[in-house]
Enzyme design. Structure first.
Site, mmCIF file in Angstrom:
data_model
loop_
_atom_site.group_PDB
_atom_site.id
_atom_site.type_symbol
_atom_site.label_atom_id
_atom_site.label_comp_id
_atom_site.label_asym_id
_atom_site.label_seq_id
_atom_site.Cartn_x
_atom_site.Cartn_y
_atom_site.Cartn_z
ATOM 1 N N LYS A 50 23.849 33.076 37.748
ATOM 2 C CA LYS A 50 24.002 33.295 39.196
ATOM 3 C C LYS A 50 24.353 34.755 39.462
ATOM 4 C CE LYS A 50 25.195 28.461 39.896
ATOM 5 N NZ LYS A 50 26.190 27.408 40.043
ATOM 6 N N GLN B 224 32.594 26.901 40.509
ATOM 7 C CA GLN B 224 31.716 26.146 39.604
ATOM 8 C C GLN B 224 32.333 24.785 39.269
ATOM 9 O OE1 GLN B 224 28.639 27.066 38.813
ATOM 10 N NE2 GLN B 224 28.231 25.337 37.475
ATOM 11 N N ASP C 46 27.796 26.694 48.667
ATOM 12 C CA ASP C 46 27.384 25.504 47.919
ATOM 13 C C ASP C 46 27.165 24.320 48.853
ATOM 14 O OD1 ASP C 46 26.890 25.385 45.182
ATOM 15 O OD2 ASP C 46 29.007 25.657 44.678
#
Ligand code: GUN
Length: 294
Positions: A54, A98, A121
């Site tokens: 990422k 994450q 997200d």
């Protein structure tokens, strides 16, 4: 019949090029650079690899990347304080924590701490709630399901009125995917480990999204001819002939499914590349929101 193979790498490249162009324009016109912060708690090797990918993609597209790594035994307060700092940092537009977090941490509470306008997200309960509700729209759509929708568009699959079957009910993929397809006017069925007649459901499905984490469990004979298959699974299977001793396969048996389906994603090279591309798109969107607020 052999299916149209949906090329996730190519679609992801197109999305990333569009983001890079918009980032360049934002810098030129507003002297503003989008920024993404990643938060990794612990040393899970797969999570560390994803986070690194990422960050690298950010750099390639001209997005500023801030990486924060915390020890696996960090306390709830420590993790939430890091998120709070990133919420207050004007150079950070998107915050990605994450998942999964180490077991002792309260994931819901951490995700709740992320500023709604930085929730790239799309996992904040308010964003998920808006995704579920009629007539309401989230600020951000979770990246993997958003990527699956792009792939359905690429395949030219009609979603409105289609019968869609989702395999798996995870918070990250299955659940938001079901909500997205429902918003796009599909008739949605979610199947899972307790579903009694999986084949019966699949044989009705114009769209199949497999996200259950079981190698090659969906075979061609279970599918409706001409359907579109989106395979989110990434599973390792032993392969003595492969360099590493294993190879990656999806939740769908590609060889038999491609003879029945009208369109299908391969693994690797299908959904995988889309997740990061959509994260970059969400980060650009977060920067646009910040810019519009001045
Ligand atoms: N773990 C697996 N997929 C994802 C994702 O899309 N976002 C985050 N934050 N964690 C993940």
């Amino acid at each position: 019949m052999s299916a149209y193979i949906i090329d996730g790498k190519q679609v992801a490249s197109r999305v990333k090029e569009e983001v890079a162009t918009a980032v360049t324009r934002m810098k030129e016109e507003h002297n503003y650079t989008p920024g993404l912060a990643t938060v990794l708690v612990g040393e899970d090797p797969a999570s560390a690899t994803y986070v690194r990918m990422k960050q690298r993609t950010c750099e390639k597209l001209g997005i500023r990347s801030v990486g924060i790594t915390l020890p696996a035994d960090s306390s709830q307060t420590e993790v939430e304080e890091v998120v709070a700092k990133l919420n207050a940092d004007p150079e950070v537009n998107g915050i990605l924590v994450q998942l999964p977090l180490p077991g002792h941490l309260d994931e819901e509470a951490v995700l709740n701490t992320i500023d709604l306008e930085k929730d790239v997200d799309g996992f904040h309960p308010v964003n998920i709630g808006r995704l579920a509700m009629k007539g309401r729209n989230p600020l951000f759509i979770p990246c993997t399901p958003a990527g699956c929708m792009e792939l359905l568009r690429d395949a030219g699959t009609e979603i409105s009125g289609a019968e869609a079957v989702i395999l798996g009910r995870s918070n990250i993929v299955g659940l938001p995917m079901a909500m997205l397809l429902q918003k796009a006017n599909a008739t949605v069925t979610i199947c899972h480990s307790r579903t009694k007649d999986l084949k019966g459901h699949l044989q009705q499905a114009d769209i199949v999204v497999a996200a259950i984490g079981r190698a090659q469990m969906v075979t061609g004979d279970m599918l409706k001819p001409g359907c579109t298959v989106i395979d989110v699974g990434i599973n390792r299977v032993d392969d003595p002939e492969a360099k590493r001793g294993y190879r990656l396969v999806g939740d769908v048996d590609f060889a038999s499914a491609k003879e029945v389906a009208g369109a299908i994603t391969p693994v690797p090279g299908g959904v995988g590349p889309m997740t990061i591309a959509m994260l970059m798109k969400n980060t650009l969107h977060a920067a646009e929101i910040a810019l519009s607020k001045g």
